[in-house]
Write an enzyme that holds these catalytic residues in place. Structure first.
Site, PDB file in Angstrom:
ATOM      1  N   ARG A 140      11.571   5.203 -19.735  1.00 31.38           N
ATOM      2  CA  ARG A 140      11.284   6.029 -20.911  1.00 31.38           C
ATOM      3  C   ARG A 140       9.798   6.265 -21.128  1.00 31.38           C
ATOM      4  O   ARG A 140       9.416   7.159 -21.879  1.00 31.38           O
ATOM      5  CB  ARG A 140      11.879   5.385 -22.151  1.00 31.38           C
ATOM      6  N   LEU A 169       6.044   4.175 -15.400  1.00 33.40           N
ATOM      7  CA  LEU A 169       6.494   3.374 -14.266  1.00 33.40           C
ATOM      8  C   LEU A 169       5.620   2.131 -14.141  1.00 33.40           C
ATOM      9  O   LEU A 169       4.397   2.193 -14.250  1.00 33.40           O
ATOM     10  CB  LEU A 169       6.431   4.188 -12.970  1.00 33.40           C
ATOM     11  N   GLY A 170       6.255   1.006 -13.912  1.00 37.03           N
ATOM     12  CA  GLY A 170       5.537  -0.264 -13.869  1.00 37.03           C
ATOM     13  C   GLY A 170       5.753  -1.090 -15.119  1.00 37.03           C
ATOM     14  O   GLY A 170       5.476  -2.295 -15.134  1.00 37.03           O
ATOM     15  N   ILE A 222       3.448 -14.528 -31.419  1.00 40.85           N
ATOM     16  CA  ILE A 222       4.442 -15.505 -31.860  1.00 40.85           C
ATOM     17  C   ILE A 222       5.784 -15.329 -31.148  1.00 40.85           C
ATOM     18  O   ILE A 222       6.815 -15.740 -31.649  1.00 40.85           O
ATOM     19  CB  ILE A 222       4.642 -15.418 -33.382  1.00 40.85           C
ATOM     20  N   HIS A 260     -11.664 -28.513   3.986  1.00 37.14           N
ATOM     21  CA  HIS A 260     -12.853 -28.969   3.260  1.00 37.14           C
ATOM     22  C   HIS A 260     -14.003 -28.018   3.558  1.00 37.14           C
ATOM     23  O   HIS A 260     -14.184 -27.612   4.696  1.00 37.14           O
ATOM     24  CB  HIS A 260     -13.220 -30.385   3.704  1.00 37.14           C
TER      25      HIS A 260
END
Length: 470
Positions: free
Chosen positions: A35, A38-39, A270, A449
């Site tokens: 709607r 896209l995404g 919240i 390392h």
């Protein structure tokens, strides 16, 4: 006449578009209904653009502390809020265009408009082409969720914001109230604090980021407080009065004392509300507080109707939605006769959580407390970044890695991190948990390392009293 598909996906967020791609890869005629953009929220208004904002704040932080690295920067260092937001929106636009390309590449038909189910495997779309009728052998609902409003102070985009308003602020807040200390609340608190705003966080529970291990919560609170942020735990916002100049919040602290404080702006973080109302689900799926109830593969109670992502039970994370999208696509293909797919139900114990505040936090599996509550006798160890050469060299010696094991079997039960780039490091433990690793395999793994990831190895050793560098 209705257009027919093998699969229709309602919603194109990180669950929906990934599900559509996997369906197409499996040879299914696939359509996606969207709607807005896209995404979905994650790509356009959530995960990705917020990380762009946080990156700008991180660069600002480093520039302001250049002298710590032996560098001199001439002139005043300050943030250009308009430029920061513009960069963030540019990142979102680029990725939106990327999803559009993926739809074309995989020959997925895109229907832009408002989708409403008319049955388990049929829907109407009202959009740019008027009203379209679509049918499929299977439908996947991936409609996501939205921010929950405070009942006494709905977000207006001016003084009271949700995450969406906070990403495109009309002005820089001078004094900001953040209600809620989950990932969204803490990320925005961290961003605006780094940008120079006076930030106060109010959390109802007794610690911030309450889903994390208590050691991580305590460390993060201390770090954010040292950065100048005000943290109020065990506290609640009882009322907010909004004016043209700001908000006046009535806050009850942990001791039960109520006081009024003025802020220029407020962000409410919240929780979320699933986008499942008014799309025809009422008789088609079992619901709990608006969330669609599914089995491990995404099936609802109606044959042919599936659901994934934030409109289903949590955790409400983009990577969980994407994983569900693949699982559901493969389960559908299997039902349609594909003998080469072997979907596995999602194991929620192995879903990592990441929060991109400063410092970052990341975790997977059980906290030490939850492991003990579950009846395990545990071995837990912590290794601080101050004992790691790479972290010291980077000037990022703030943080630690903590691992939790079952003392009887050696099973890795959980891992918890706070510090620089831990959101990149956590995947090592996620792979380990997925492979059902024990302490023996992790101890015998050679870590490169110098890397911060050596702290992961040391935390495992520390769980068994064998740490080398502390």
């Amino acid at each position: 006449m209705a257009t027919q598909y093998d699969v229709i996906v309602l919603g194109s967020g990180p669950g929906g578009y990934v599900a559509a791609i996997r369906c197409a890869q499996l040879g299914l005629k696939t359509a996606i209904v969207e709607r807005e953009l896209l995404g979905g929220i994650c790509l356009n208004w959530g995960c990705i653009p917020t990380k762009a904002l946080l990156r700008s704040a991180e660069i600002l932080h480093y520039a302001q502390h250049a002298s710590d690295y032996g560098l001199k920067i001439a002139g005043k260092i300050e943030a250009d809020l308009e430029a920061v937001v513009k960069r963030s929106r540019g990142v979102a636009k680029q990725l939106n265009q990327g999803v559009t390309h993926l739809m074309k590449k995989n020959e997925i038909t895109v229907h832009m408009g408002e989708g409403t189910l008319t049955g388990p495997t049929s829907l109407t779309v009202k959009g740019e082409k008027g009203e379209e009728k679509l049918t499929a052998k299977h439908v996947i609902v991936a409609t996501g969720a939205r921010a929950r409003d405070l009942p006494f102070a709905k977000a207006d985009g001016k003084r009271v914001w949700t995450y969406r308003h906070a990403m495109t602020p009309p002005e820089m807040p001078k004094k900001l109230l953040v209600i809620g200390s989950g990932a969204i609340g803490i990320e925005f608190a961290s961003f605006y604090n780094d940008m120079g705003c006076d930030v106060t966080v109010v959390e109802m529970l007794d610690r911030i980021v309450p889903v994390e291990d208590k050691d991580v919560s305590a460390f993060l609170e201390k770090s954010l407080t040292n950065q100048g942020m005000s943290i109020m735990t065990g506290a609640g916002v009882e009322d907010i009065k909004v004016s043209d100049k700001g908000v006046k919040a009535k806050i009850k602290d942990s001791k039960g004392k109520t006081s009024e404080t003025e802020f220029t702006h407020c962000i409410t973080a919240i929780g979320i509300v699933p986008n499942t109302e008014n799309i025809g689900l009422e008789k088609l799926a079992e619901m709990d507080r608006g969330f669609i109830q599914i089995d491990g593969y995404g099936r609802t109670k109606s044959k042919g109707l599936w659901a994934i992502g934030d409109c289903t039970p949590g955790p409400w994370l983009a990577h969980k939605a994407s994983h569900e999208g693949v699982t559901t696509a493969e389960a559908i293909a299997k039902e349609l006769g594909d003998k080469d797919v072997h979907p596995h139900p999602l194991d929620r114990r192995n879903i990592p959580g990441c929060t991109y505040c400063h410092p970052q936090i990341a975790s997977v599996g059980l906290t030490e407390a939850k492991a003990k509550e579950a009846g395990y006798t545990v071995k837990a160890g912590t290794f601080p970044f101050i004992g790691n050469g790479k972290a010291i060299a980077l000037g990022e010696a703030e943080g630690f890695v903590k691992t939790v094991f079952d003392s009887k079997t050696g099973e890795l039960l959980g891992a918890h991190m706070v510090g620089a780039e831990v959101t990149e490091m956590i995947q090592g433990f996620v792979v380990g948990k997925t492979l059902e690793t024990t302490e023996a395999e992790l101890m015998n793994t050679v870590f490169p390392h110098p890397t911060i990831s050596e702290s992961m190895h040391e935390s495992v050793l520390a769980s068994y009293g064998r740490a080398l560098h502390i």
